[in-house]
Design a protein around this motif. Structure first.
Motif, PDB file in Angstrom:
ATOM      1  N   LEU A   1      34.129  72.153  64.745  1.00  0.00           N
ATOM      2  CA  LEU A   1      33.480  72.627  65.966  1.00  0.00           C
ATOM      3  C   LEU A   1      32.731  71.475  66.639  1.00  0.00           C
ATOM      4  O   LEU A   1      32.837  71.258  67.841  1.00  0.00           O
ATOM      5  CB  LEU A   1      32.507  73.767  65.637  1.00  0.00           C
ATOM      6  CG  LEU A   1      33.200  75.020  65.072  1.00  0.00           C
ATOM      7  CD1 LEU A   1      32.172  75.987  64.507  1.00  0.00           C
ATOM      8  CD2 LEU A   1      34.033  75.706  66.146  1.00  0.00           C
ATOM      9  N   HIS A  34      38.982  80.171  60.549  1.00  0.00           N
ATOM     10  CA  HIS A  34      38.470  79.384  59.423  1.00  0.00           C
ATOM     11  C   HIS A  34      36.961  79.179  59.563  1.00  0.00           C
ATOM     12  O   HIS A  34      36.222  79.140  58.581  1.00  0.00           O
ATOM     13  CB  HIS A  34      39.193  78.038  59.349  1.00  0.00           C
ATOM     14  CG  HIS A  34      38.865  77.256  58.106  1.00  0.00           C
ATOM     15  ND1 HIS A  34      37.776  76.411  58.022  1.00  0.00           N
ATOM     16  CD2 HIS A  34      39.455  77.220  56.891  1.00  0.00           C
ATOM     17  CE1 HIS A  34      37.724  75.881  56.814  1.00  0.00           C
ATOM     18  NE2 HIS A  34      38.729  76.350  56.110  1.00  0.00           N
ATOM     19  N   LEU A  84      33.854  71.520  56.639  1.00  0.00           N
ATOM     20  CA  LEU A  84      35.084  71.460  57.424  1.00  0.00           C
ATOM     21  C   LEU A  84      34.968  72.301  58.696  1.00  0.00           C
ATOM     22  O   LEU A  84      35.288  71.846  59.793  1.00  0.00           O
ATOM     23  CB  LEU A  84      36.277  71.927  56.582  1.00  0.00           C
ATOM     24  CG  LEU A  84      37.629  71.714  57.270  1.00  0.00           C
ATOM     25  CD1 LEU A  84      38.122  70.290  57.031  1.00  0.00           C
ATOM     26  CD2 LEU A  84      38.671  72.697  56.777  1.00  0.00           C
ATOM     27  N   SER A  85      34.494  73.530  58.539  1.00  0.00           N
ATOM     28  CA  SER A  85      34.348  74.405  59.708  1.00  0.00           C
ATOM     29  C   SER A  85      33.363  73.828  60.705  1.00  0.00           C
ATOM     30  O   SER A  85      33.618  73.829  61.914  1.00  0.00           O
ATOM     31  CB  SER A  85      33.860  75.792  59.272  1.00  0.00           C
ATOM     32  OG  SER A  85      34.856  76.448  58.536  1.00  0.00           O
ATOM     33  N   ALA A  86      32.238  73.342  60.214  1.00  0.00           N
ATOM     34  CA  ALA A  86      31.221  72.793  61.120  1.00  0.00           C
ATOM     35  C   ALA A  86      31.771  71.570  61.843  1.00  0.00           C
ATOM     36  O   ALA A  86      31.602  71.413  63.061  1.00  0.00           O
ATOM     37  CB  ALA A  86      29.964  72.429  60.337  1.00  0.00           C
ATOM     38  N   VAL A 133      24.268  74.332  60.454  1.00  0.00           N
ATOM     39  CA  VAL A 133      24.888  74.001  59.162  1.00  0.00           C
ATOM     40  C   VAL A 133      24.650  72.524  58.845  1.00  0.00           C
ATOM     41  O   VAL A 133      24.409  72.136  57.696  1.00  0.00           O
ATOM     42  CB  VAL A 133      26.401  74.315  59.190  1.00  0.00           C
ATOM     43  CG1 VAL A 133      27.112  73.711  57.985  1.00  0.00           C
ATOM     44  CG2 VAL A 133      26.619  75.814  59.243  1.00  0.00           C
ATOM     45  N   ASP A 167      33.264  81.431  58.425  1.00  0.00           N
ATOM     46  CA  ASP A 167      32.207  81.227  57.420  1.00  0.00           C
ATOM     47  C   ASP A 167      30.926  80.704  58.081  1.00  0.00           C
ATOM     48  O   ASP A 167      29.828  81.112  57.739  1.00  0.00           O
ATOM     49  CB  ASP A 167      32.679  80.292  56.292  1.00  0.00           C
ATOM     50  CG  ASP A 167      33.242  78.951  56.771  1.00  0.00           C
ATOM     51  OD1 ASP A 167      33.320  78.734  58.001  1.00  0.00           O
ATOM     52  OD2 ASP A 167      33.596  78.123  55.915  1.00  0.00           O
ATOM     53  N   VAL A 168      31.103  79.827  59.053  1.00  0.00           N
ATOM     54  CA  VAL A 168      29.946  79.306  59.789  1.00  0.00           C
ATOM     55  C   VAL A 168      29.387  80.378  60.717  1.00  0.00           C
ATOM     56  O   VAL A 168      28.176  80.600  60.796  1.00  0.00           O
ATOM     57  CB  VAL A 168      30.349  78.045  60.603  1.00  0.00           C
ATOM     58  CG1 VAL A 168      29.292  77.713  61.656  1.00  0.00           C
ATOM     59  CG2 VAL A 168      30.551  76.861  59.661  1.00  0.00           C
ATOM     60  N   LEU A 189      31.037  74.346  53.771  1.00  0.00           N
ATOM     61  CA  LEU A 189      31.050  74.726  55.189  1.00  0.00           C
ATOM     62  C   LEU A 189      31.327  73.527  56.100  1.00  0.00           C
ATOM     63  O   LEU A 189      31.483  73.670  57.307  1.00  0.00           O
ATOM     64  CB  LEU A 189      29.695  75.331  55.583  1.00  0.00           C
ATOM     65  CG  LEU A 189      29.269  76.580  54.829  1.00  0.00           C
ATOM     66  CD1 LEU A 189      27.808  76.905  55.133  1.00  0.00           C
ATOM     67  CD2 LEU A 189      30.170  77.744  55.212  1.00  0.00           C
TER      68      LEU A 189
END
Lengths: 111, 491
Positions: free
Chosen positions: B319, A50, B314-316, B388, A53-54, B312
């Protein structure tokens, strides 16, 4: 046992193997059964997929933000102040000896 | 009765603090077996505190703006001598040696702590199903989750066990359960409320805030707990904003932006958006559109605003937050407090303790964070996520040059069934997609109940603003509260 570097391929999909999961578990001081490692590897892979994208972004010219506000070092006046009561703190510890935290041996053979 | 109405009744002598506390303890005794909002009910302590307030009143002493108001505390807020578990086996039986600053401030304002509420273990989750002590259920429908991680606090307010509660919000953990339980939840500006005594999850994101049945109560609670604290080095060192006095000023002339990336399917956004987050239900978006119309009718101007990096977030977040958690939770090593599972040497003792003490989701996040920070992956994942975060800060700053507040949904859907998302961690994480941007930017955001979805369950709409815009956010929230369609409130 340290895992060989070769077990860390720069796999673009972010897939994690059981061996990699085991290595990360060692770093994190956690223990898992093999089937738990397999499940974790799959779940973490899904999250990292997921995050593709980052991962795919070209953001080399953008500086990182690690914190919402510019951080300044905050210091109090250099004067003696009361702190937490030692006995109250030690009362919460799993094992105590002579006013200190007691732990199992960190070096050599166990007694 | 609202918290402010109760405080007024106590101060006027119409009701005693003792009677108010008793009424709430009765309600808890009656229904919390079914809801499971509390890890611990502090009946004796609450009665003693109420008696103290009543005698202070009898002596004509000042008692504070929240005199006699029962409050529930999320069980990751330290209370001196009172168990604070984070809903984890790791901290079962731990008695903190100090009170969190927010607890001291609430007591100074006259509030009476009635108990510690359930949460997803160490605040990691969106359904309060990750608790070591069992799930909390949604008072609107006990087959549904209350949201999380502050699910116990939101359920306690919705079930009227307490008119006020504190939660903590790292990726939506105040706003998301507030939305699912039909109550108000405010995540203040990062650094505006002291985190001293909040058990750390992700330190660049965590923030404490109020959950309440009304906007005015949330504002009063925020005013009581906010402001600089030298014990938290990230605390903003400026005078706190007063929010209650301006609460009724309305939104005439306010510039409101519908955030396109969170509102795919909105009649206003149609054709305007690039990519948007997926999975926000049509009935939720319909409520956002109604809320925009209500603000417009009250004199605000509405435009559509875009912040492309919001997709972006959610992804950031998944992590950054686990990376910080993996570091913060390294402290649970069986040495100074909490659980120890012994072994012949210290390293094995650490492993035994952590393996036995942490639940599955906490382990998963520690693993994810350790991986994201590990050699060879740091730049690809954590490093990029931090960049991000810079993008988001820039884009939201640009958006706030054109509008005063942003409007969107709080959650993609109404409350889901217990067990519906526990098998798939990623599916669970998607619940936070609308709330995460405010955490990554450090901005304040509030969820206001705004009617119900097609299933009759509460829907929350979210207002976001730039740093320290709480006075404006709460004013706009008060307008939405007045305009809200019926259904979905506290019960």
């Amino acid at each position: 046992m340290l895992l060989e570097r070769a077990a860390y391929p720069s796999d673009v999909s972010g897939r994690i193997t059981r061996a990699e999961a085991a290595h990360v578990a060692r770093l994190a001081r956690l223990r898992f059964r093999d089937e738990e490692l397999d499940e974790l590897a799959a779940q973490l892979s899904a999250v990292l997929d997921h995050a593709a994208d980052v991962e795919a972004l070209d953001v080399t010219d953008i500086e990182p933000t690690s914190h919402p506000h510019p951080l300044v070092n905050v210091m109090r006046a250099d004067e003696v102040r009361a702190s937490l009561e030692r006995d109250e703190v030690l009362a919460q510890a799993p094992s105590v000896d002579s006013g200190q935290f007691r732990v199992p041996p960190i070096l050599g053979e166990a007694p | 009765m609202s918290a402010l109405a109760l405080a007024a009744a106590v101060k006027s002598g119409e009701r005693s603090a003792a009677a108010v506390v008793e009424e709430h303890l009765d309600r808890i005794a009656e229904r919390d077996g079914e809801i499971g909002a509390f890890n611990l009910v502090l009946a004796a302590e609450a009665r003693a505190d109420a008696a103290r307030i009543d005698s202070a009143l009898a002596r004509g002493e000042p008692v504070g703006p929240l005199a006699g108001v029962p409050v529930a505390l999320k069980d990751n807020l330290c209370t001196r001598g009172v168990p604070t578990t984070c809903s984890s086996r790791m901290l079962e039986g731990w008695h903190p040696p100090y009170d969190a600053t927010v607890v001291q401030r609430l007591r100074a304002a006259g509030a009476v702590v009635v108990g510690k509420t359930n949460l997803d273990e160490f605040a990691m989750g969106s359904s309060t199903e990750n608790s070591a002590f069992g799930p909390t259920r949604n008072p609107h429908d006990t087959s549904r989750v209350p949201g999380g991680s502050s699910g116990g606090s939101a359920a306690a307010v919705a079930a009227r066990f307490a008119p006020l509660a504190l939660g903590s919000d790292t990726g939506g953990s105040i706003r998301q359960p507030a939305a699912l339980c039909g109550v108000v939840g405010l995540k203040p500006t990062y650094g505006r409320v002291s985190r001293y005594g909040l058990v750390a999850f992700a330190s660049s994101l965590d923030q404490i805030g109020p959950i309440a049945a009304t906007v005015a109560d949330a504002a009063a609670c925020y005013e009581a707990i906010s402001g600089h604290d030298p014990l938290d080095s990230t605390s903003i060192d400026s005078p706190r904003e007063l929010v209650t006095a301006s609460l009724e000023r309305g939104v005439d002339g306010l510039r409101v932006g519908v955030l396109a990336e969170l509102c795919a399917g909105s009649t206003r956004v149609e054709g305007a958006a690039g990519s948007a987050v997926e999975g926000v239900a049509a009935d939720v978006i319909a409520r956002v559109d109604t809320a925009a119309a209500a603000l417009e009718a009250a004199g605000a101007s509405i435009s559509v605003v875009s912040a492309p990096s919001a997709v972006l977030g959610l992804s950031a977040y998944y992590l950054i937050a686990p990376a910080e958690a993996s570091s913060n939770l390294a402290r649970y090593d069986g040495v100074r407090y909490g659980l120890r599972v012994d072994a012949a040497n210290a390293a094995e003792m650490n492993v035994n303790t952590r393996t036995a003490g942490f639940g599955a989701e906490v382990k998963r996040r520690i693993m994810l964070g350790t991986y994201a920070l590990s050699a060879g992956y740091y730049d690809a994942f954590y490093g990029k996520a931090l960049r991000v975060r810079t993008l988001m800060r820039r884009e939201f700053a640009a958006a706030y040059a054109d509008v005063d507040v942003l409007l969107g949904p709080t959650t993609p859907t109404t409350a889901f069934e217990l067990g519906a998302k526990t098998a798939d961690p990623l599916l669970m994480y998607l619940n936070d997609v609308c709330t995460i941007p405010a955490n990554l930017t450090g901005h304040p955001a509030v969820s206001v109940p705004f009617g119900s979805g097609d299933d009759g369950l509460p829907v929350g709409v979210q207002l976001m603003g730039p740093a320290l815009s709480e006075p404006i956010l709460l004013r706009a929230a008060a307008v939405l509260e007045q305009a809200a369609p019926s259904g979905g409130g506290a019960r």
